[in-house]
Design an enzyme around this catalytic site. Sequence first.
Site, short mmCIF file in Angstrom:
data_model
loop_
_atom_site.label_atom_id
_atom_site.label_comp_id
_atom_site.label_asym_id
_atom_site.label_seq_id
_atom_site.Cartn_x
_atom_site.Cartn_y
_atom_site.Cartn_z
CE LYS A 190 68.89 62.07 52.03
NZ LYS A 190 67.72 61.50 52.65
CE1 TYR A 229 64.68 61.40 46.98
CE2 TYR A 229 66.45 61.57 45.38
CZ TYR A 229 65.77 60.85 46.34
OH TYR A 229 66.16 59.58 46.63
CE1 TYR A 264 63.77 57.98 44.64
CE2 TYR A 264 64.87 56.22 43.40
CZ TYR A 264 64.92 57.33 44.23
OH TYR A 264 66.15 57.79 44.63
#
Length: 327
Positions: free
Chosen positions: A49, A283, A257
């Site tokens: 990010k 992730y 998730y």
Amino acid sequence: MDLSNLPRVPIAFLPTPIQPLPRLSTRIGGPTLWAKRDDQTGLAFGGNKVRKLEYFLGEAIAQGADTLITTGAPQSNHARQTAAVAARAGLKCALVLRGDPPAKTTGNILLDRLLGAELVWTGTRSTSDVMDEVADELRARGQRPYRIPLGGSSAVGAVGYVAAISEFVEQSQTARLRFDAIVFATSSGGTQAGLVVGARQMEYTGRIIGISVDHRAEEFKRTLASIANDTAERLGLSPSFDASDFDVRDQYLGGGYAVMGEPEREAIEIAAQSEGLLVDPVYTGRALAGLIDLVRKGELKLGQNVLFWHTGGTPALFAYARQLTKE
Ligand SMILES: Cc1ncc(COP(=O)(O)O)c(C=O)c1O
């Protein structure tokens, strides 16, 4: 492709290194594996990010904002990196996190606090309602908020990954390496959309395989095409992307998730014990588990160079200590 006219504040440590993974390659048995270390972007445990946030921060400052607001899951890496970027730029930060505060302050939540962000929990309310409310409250206090979307996945943020693929192509040319595939974790889509837009411009012809951590492929590919077209338009390129331009694998969603299963645990342990390389349960562990499966099935094979694009997320490891140690 000229990105220099877009507002950007350079913060990340770039270029991130490309590292060979010989012991992992031998352990899995198949292609030659490499890692692009975006977990080392240099700010508060790094991650993908930061590349996007350089462009959001550029816009926020150009608009005279003094506070960044964003949203995410409780263990959001994007939220933590936003808090770090705000601190670094001397701005305030408000994070709208889904649900209720967990009993234990650990992983990214601990870092959010240390980085000085104000945490607002949605409880059962919708994220967008709470975001609106927080923005209104900040304005009432005399602050000037700038809103960053979930995961930083809009045309503004995706440009960070258009720039990233250009960095990668330059590195591979210098090293005289040809990569057959890039494999990484995909979720809100800005990383994959940016990579695909940049790849077309830079004439990178290898495969770009996103391992989905939360979405079914079919609908998500349409989201990716939409972000890619917005990004292309922002760069003055033709917005000609459609769902078929994106390779998304949704076979690795497991329990959903952020639910760590055996494949993620195996990937975390193999990477740590063969290379001293840390991946996370949500992730990058899922993405590496997907990569390992593609090797085992023979889709990625001996003679190929495969790049695992490590997008960060490692602080979440601490929030999974009990499951990881089976205590
Ligand atoms: C560690 C990590 N990897 C990958 C991603 C996925 O990136 P994107 O949201 O751009 O698809 C995220 C997003 O939160 C992340 O935190």
